[in-house]
Design a protein around this motif. Structure first.
Motif, PDB file in Angstrom:
ATOM      1  N   THR A   1      10.343  -6.348   8.595  1.00  0.00           N
ATOM      2  CA  THR A   1       8.785  -6.218   8.781  1.00  0.00           C
ATOM      3  C   THR A   1       8.026  -5.464   7.982  1.00  0.00           C
ATOM      4  O   THR A   1       8.668  -4.174   7.642  1.00  0.00           O
ATOM      5  N   LEU A   2       7.271  -5.890   7.360  1.00  0.00           N
ATOM      6  CA  LEU A   2       6.153  -5.122   6.289  1.00  0.00           C
ATOM      7  C   LEU A   2       4.765  -4.911   6.863  1.00  0.00           C
ATOM      8  O   LEU A   2       4.453  -5.919   7.440  1.00  0.00           O
ATOM      9  N   THR A   3       4.496  -3.896   6.900  1.00  0.00           N
ATOM     10  CA  THR A   3       2.691  -3.652   7.443  1.00  0.00           C
ATOM     11  C   THR A   3       1.887  -3.515   6.375  1.00  0.00           C
ATOM     12  O   THR A   3       2.152  -2.979   5.520  1.00  0.00           O
ATOM     13  N   LEU A   4       1.043  -4.383   6.235  1.00  0.00           N
ATOM     14  CA  LEU A   4       0.232  -4.649   5.282  1.00  0.00           C
ATOM     15  C   LEU A   4      -1.331  -3.907   5.831  1.00  0.00           C
ATOM     16  O   LEU A   4      -1.761  -4.510   6.736  1.00  0.00           O
ATOM     17  N   PHE A   5      -1.878  -3.027   5.085  1.00  0.00           N
ATOM     18  CA  PHE A   5      -2.912  -2.541   5.607  1.00  0.00           C
ATOM     19  C   PHE A   5      -4.102  -2.919   4.863  1.00  0.00           C
ATOM     20  O   PHE A   5      -4.126  -3.510   3.636  1.00  0.00           O
ATOM     21  N   ARG A   6      -5.199  -3.351   5.320  1.00  0.00           N
ATOM     22  CA  ARG A   6      -6.687  -3.900   4.578  1.00  0.00           C
ATOM     23  C   ARG A   6      -7.174  -2.431   4.192  1.00  0.00           C
ATOM     24  O   ARG A   6      -7.719  -1.673   4.867  1.00  0.00           O
ATOM     25  N   LEU A   7      -7.420  -2.292   2.942  1.00  0.00           N
ATOM     26  CA  LEU A   7      -7.778  -1.211   2.264  1.00  0.00           C
ATOM     27  C   LEU A   7      -9.407  -1.230   2.071  1.00  0.00           C
ATOM     28  O   LEU A   7     -10.052  -2.569   2.253  1.00  0.00           O
ATOM     29  N   PRO A   8      -9.993  -0.060   2.102  1.00  0.00           N
ATOM     30  CA  PRO A   8     -11.343  -0.195   2.112  1.00  0.00           C
ATOM     31  C   PRO A   8     -11.772  -0.989   0.799  1.00  0.00           C
ATOM     32  O   PRO A   8     -11.183  -0.795  -0.258  1.00  0.00           O
ATOM     33  N   GLY A   9     -12.868  -2.058   1.087  1.00  0.00           N
ATOM     34  CA  GLY A   9     -13.641  -2.742  -0.121  1.00  0.00           C
ATOM     35  C   GLY A   9     -12.692  -3.904  -0.040  1.00  0.00           C
ATOM     36  O   GLY A   9     -13.275  -4.767  -1.008  1.00  0.00           O
ATOM     37  N   MET A  10     -11.665  -3.988   0.687  1.00  0.00           N
ATOM     38  CA  MET A  10     -10.950  -5.292   0.560  1.00  0.00           C
ATOM     39  C   MET A  10     -11.684  -6.425   1.388  1.00  0.00           C
ATOM     40  O   MET A  10     -11.825  -6.260   2.625  1.00  0.00           O
ATOM     41  N   ASP A  11     -12.005  -7.640   0.920  1.00  0.00           N
ATOM     42  CA  ASP A  11     -12.762  -8.582   1.904  1.00  0.00           C
ATOM     43  C   ASP A  11     -11.623  -9.694   2.172  1.00  0.00           C
ATOM     44  O   ASP A  11     -10.553  -9.502   2.200  1.00  0.00           O
ATOM     45  N   ASP A  12     -12.180 -10.430   3.271  1.00  0.00           N
ATOM     46  CA  ASP A  12     -11.144 -11.100   3.913  1.00  0.00           C
ATOM     47  C   ASP A  12     -10.393 -12.187   2.969  1.00  0.00           C
ATOM     48  O   ASP A  12      -9.116 -12.278   3.245  1.00  0.00           O
TER      49      ASP A  12
END
Length: 135
Positions: free
Chosen positions: A101-112
């Motif tokens: 399992t890899l957890t991917l974080f949505r970084l600031p400024g990243m759009d959908d």
């Protein structure tokens, strides 16, 4: 601030110890992690322990967790702008095989759209990991 996150996983028909040992060796990442396949350089004897990779935007520095018996293969990527991206990567037993399992974080400024594209990229890389280990 808490970032939205998505955990992506793949079942691999290999024992936990084998998958964990494979993930504990940074050199193996070039076999399945497409983002690191283009020139990952090991640390030099006098360096800080970070691996390096040249990109069109500048040098990335990657720090990998030390080998361990717990299936933790986290890594930290320092971008050319100095920002650090934390990438949690774990392997656990799943019957006779393993679950990575890899957890991917949505970084600031990243759009959908970018978050979805990054998620798809991680899925492809995890599928590559499965193919490499099950070959």
């Amino acid at each position: 601030m808490i970032h939205p996150a998505r955990s992506l996983s793949v079942a691999i028909a290999r024992p936990l110890a084998e998958v964990a040992a494979f993930l504990a060796e940074p050199r193996n990442f070039t076999q399945w992690a497409s983002g690191l396949a283009g020139g990952l350089q090991p640390p030099s004897a006098s360096a800080d322990g970070d691996w390096r990779m040249n990109t069109p935007d500048g040098e990335l520095r990657i720090r990998f967790s030390p080998p361990n018996p717990y299936g933790v293969a986290d890594h930290w990527v320092q971008r050319p702008d100095g920002g650090i991206v934390y990438v949690p990567l774990r392997v656990v037993a799943n019957g006779d095989g393993s679950e990575v399992t890899l957890t991917l974080f949505r970084l600031p400024g990243m759009d959908d759209a970018r978050f979805a594209a990054d998620s798809d990229w991680v899925r492809r890389d995890l599928d590559s990991l499965r193919r490499v280990l099950e070959a």
